[in-house]
Design an enzyme around this catalytic site. Structure first.
Site, PDB file in Angstrom:
ATOM      1  N   ASN A   7       0.871  -1.168   0.000  1.00 31.52           N
ATOM      2  CA  ASN A   7       0.000   0.000   0.000  1.00 31.52           C
ATOM      3  C   ASN A   7       0.909   1.219   0.000  1.00 31.52           C
ATOM      4  O   ASN A   7       1.479   1.583   1.030  1.00 31.52           O
ATOM      5  CB  ASN A   7      -0.885  -0.040   1.259  1.00 31.52           C
ATOM      6  CG  ASN A   7      -1.901   1.081   1.288  1.00 31.52           C
ATOM      7  OD1 ASN A   7      -1.923   1.939   0.396  1.00 31.52           O
ATOM      8  ND2 ASN A   7      -2.733   1.077   2.304  1.00 31.52           N
ATOM      9  N   ARG A  90      -2.730  -2.249  -3.284  1.00 27.91           N
ATOM     10  CA  ARG A  90      -3.965  -1.499  -3.044  1.00 27.91           C
ATOM     11  C   ARG A  90      -3.951  -0.257  -3.944  1.00 27.91           C
ATOM     12  O   ARG A  90      -2.989   0.502  -3.943  1.00 27.91           O
ATOM     13  CB  ARG A  90      -4.027  -1.064  -1.586  1.00 27.91           C
ATOM     14  CG  ARG A  90      -5.258  -0.278  -1.325  1.00 27.91           C
ATOM     15  CD  ARG A  90      -5.420   0.075   0.122  1.00 27.91           C
ATOM     16  NE  ARG A  90      -6.707   0.725   0.294  1.00 27.91           N
ATOM     17  CZ  ARG A  90      -7.024   1.424   1.355  1.00 27.91           C
ATOM     18  NH1 ARG A  90      -6.177   1.546   2.340  1.00 27.91           N
ATOM     19  NH2 ARG A  90      -8.202   1.985   1.448  1.00 27.91           N
ATOM     20  N   HIS A 179     -13.584   2.147   0.127  1.00 27.27           N
ATOM     21  CA  HIS A 179     -13.594   1.076   1.148  1.00 27.27           C
ATOM     22  C   HIS A 179     -14.252  -0.187   0.593  1.00 27.27           C
ATOM     23  O   HIS A 179     -14.790  -0.992   1.353  1.00 27.27           O
ATOM     24  CB  HIS A 179     -14.375   1.487   2.419  1.00 27.27           C
ATOM     25  CG  HIS A 179     -13.764   2.610   3.189  1.00 27.27           C
ATOM     26  ND1 HIS A 179     -14.513   3.631   3.707  1.00 27.27           N
ATOM     27  CD2 HIS A 179     -12.488   2.854   3.558  1.00 27.27           C
ATOM     28  CE1 HIS A 179     -13.726   4.484   4.344  1.00 27.27           C
ATOM     29  NE2 HIS A 179     -12.481   4.019   4.267  1.00 27.27           N
ATOM     30  N   ARG A 240     -12.331  14.872   7.824  1.00 32.05           N
ATOM     31  CA  ARG A 240     -13.098  15.229   6.615  1.00 32.05           C
ATOM     32  C   ARG A 240     -14.525  15.613   6.986  1.00 32.05           C
ATOM     33  O   ARG A 240     -15.140  14.979   7.843  1.00 32.05           O
ATOM     34  CB  ARG A 240     -13.127  14.054   5.639  1.00 32.05           C
ATOM     35  CG  ARG A 240     -11.843  13.907   4.850  1.00 32.05           C
ATOM     36  CD  ARG A 240     -11.855  12.653   4.005  1.00 32.05           C
ATOM     37  NE  ARG A 240     -10.882  11.705   4.494  1.00 32.05           N
ATOM     38  CZ  ARG A 240     -10.843  10.420   4.145  1.00 32.05           C
ATOM     39  NH1 ARG A 240     -11.734   9.928   3.312  1.00 32.05           N
ATOM     40  NH2 ARG A 240      -9.910   9.632   4.626  1.00 32.05           N
TER      41      ARG A 240
END
Ligand code: AMP
Length: 399
Positions: A7, A90, A179, A240
């Protein structure tokens, strides 16, 4: 087969080596500060810890150090690079090009590049990781696993925004959702736990972590999700904002003399639980502050709880009912307070929590009362395992 999961961030490389014969993690590592002073690799394998502090100017050097650490005489877990059968990467944004995980070749890399404008911080970084590992492991097959691909089953009514159609047709502006590996994994695990097939169930999965998204999984397929073209939409998150009236941004920008980049920086990094609570972006700090009587921390929690409830109600409406609600990720798995607050007042929908089960710790489990029409579950997510499983499935088919 041993599979390496990578990742890559713009200045970091997170990795994990999984032995797929027993799905056990052999080693986990993180390379930080790539290209900046103080580059550092830290790997843990069982109780062995391996730290390397040398300059790493780019992801190629970081990948070399990762392989060196994995094959280290004392702290490594494999003899040489050939013991690693495949690499799973990923990748954040696959746009409309990827409906499932894909073997990486030049065309795949080109398509990831073309989707970079949708995820300008993430896709270029993911690509740096892919290109670097391909350079140092040229004969190892590699697979890209996308955060967006599970949501490609969303119907038009789920993914279109109320903007001129031309923006979708020409610019591909639409909801993509994120996700995906987590929503796919926990919905499948939930079905397994209930001895049902995903095709038999209407499931709402609540992935609540630093970033949070909710997903309506109808008969095994994502039909709606709270994140949008980017991971900024939906419920309030660590830093966020989640949903805001788009026109309020113009007002703030004029009043505060901000340009659009500064505004987005505030929406991404200074808003959400952090912005509301004025305490922290970390749920544990906010829960502690609220328990001490901090009203802004309590407001942040209440906004989050209400936001999640609204999505559960909305997705039950979208699917014409709900059989299962799943909580996962850092907050979903570890905060009984959040689960309790979200389920409170939801009895009208058939959700009834067992307060004692909810307060216990543990792995995948049912936390609803015996007479609850909707099963409420906690299912720990494991995105790395999904990436490894997808990678194994794809490379097993190569001759
Ligand atoms: P993730 O992004 O999935 O790693 O989740 C990170 C979030 O989970 C952070 O907001 C943490 O504060 C939260 N979290 C982790 N452990 C707990 C806990 N025991 N209680 C409440 N929140 C937690």
């Amino acid at each position: 087969m041993k599979i390496l999961i990578v990742n890559a961030g713009s200045s970091s490389l997170k990795y994990q080596l999984i032995d797929m014969d027993n799905e056990k993690t052999l080693a986990k590592g993180l390379v930080e500060r790539i290209g900046i002073a103080g580059s550092r690799l830290k790997q843990t394998a069982g109780d062995k810890e391996h730290i390397v502090e040398i300059p790493m100017n780019d992801h190629v050097e970081a990948s070399k150090q990762m392989l060196k650490a994995l094959t280290d005489d004392q702290n490594g877990v494999v003899k040489n690079m050939d013991d690693i059968g495949a690499v799973g990467h990923r990748v954040v944004h696959g746009g409309e090009d990827f409906t499932k995980s894909t073997l990486i070749d030049d065309n795949c890399i080109k398509a990831i590049e073309e989707n970079s404008p949708f995820a300008p911080l993430h896709n270029p970084a993911n690509l740096m990781g892919i290109k670097a590992t391909r350079m140092v492991m040229p004969n190892t097959p590699m697979v890209a696993v996308f955060d967006t691909s599970f949501h490609q089953t969303m119907p038009r009514k789920g993914f279109l925004y109320g903007l001129p159609m031309d923006y979708y047709k020409r610019l591909k502006v639409r909801r993509y959702g994120f996700h995906g590996t987590s929503h796919r994994f926990v919905s499948q695990q939930a079905a397994k736990l209930l001895n049902k097939k995903p095709e038999e169930l209407k499931i709402i999965t609540c992935h609540l972590g630093n970033g949070s998204s909710i997903c309506a999984v109808e008969h095994g397929k994502s039909v709606d999700t709270s994140m949008g073209m980017t991971p900024l939409e939906g419920v309030v998150m660590g830093t966020r904002s989640g949903n805001v009236d788009p026109a309020s941004l113009q007002f703030i920008m004029k009043q505060e003399n901000l340009d659009i980049d500064q505004m987005l920086e505030i929406l991404n990094k200074k808003s959400g639980l952090h912005g509301l609570s004025e305490v922290s972006s970390d749920m544990r700090d906010i829960e502690a502050a609220a328990a001490d009587g901090n009203i802004n921390a309590q407001a942040a929690l209440d906004v989050l709880y209400t936001g999640i409830k609204k999505y559960i109600g909305a997705y039950a409406a979208v699917m014409g009912g709900v059989d299962v609600v799943v909580f996962t990720a850092g907050i979903g798995e570890n905060s009984p307070n959040t689960r309790k607050a979200v389920c409170e007042g939801m009895e009208f929908l058939g959700m009834k929590l067992d307060l004692e089960e909810n307060s216990k710790r543990g792995g995948a489990r049912v936390i609803s009362a015996a007479d609850s029409k909707v099963k409420i579950l906690v299912v720990p997510t494991d995105e790395e395992l999904v990436i490894a499983q997808d990678t194994l499935e794809i490379v097993s088919k190569l001759s």
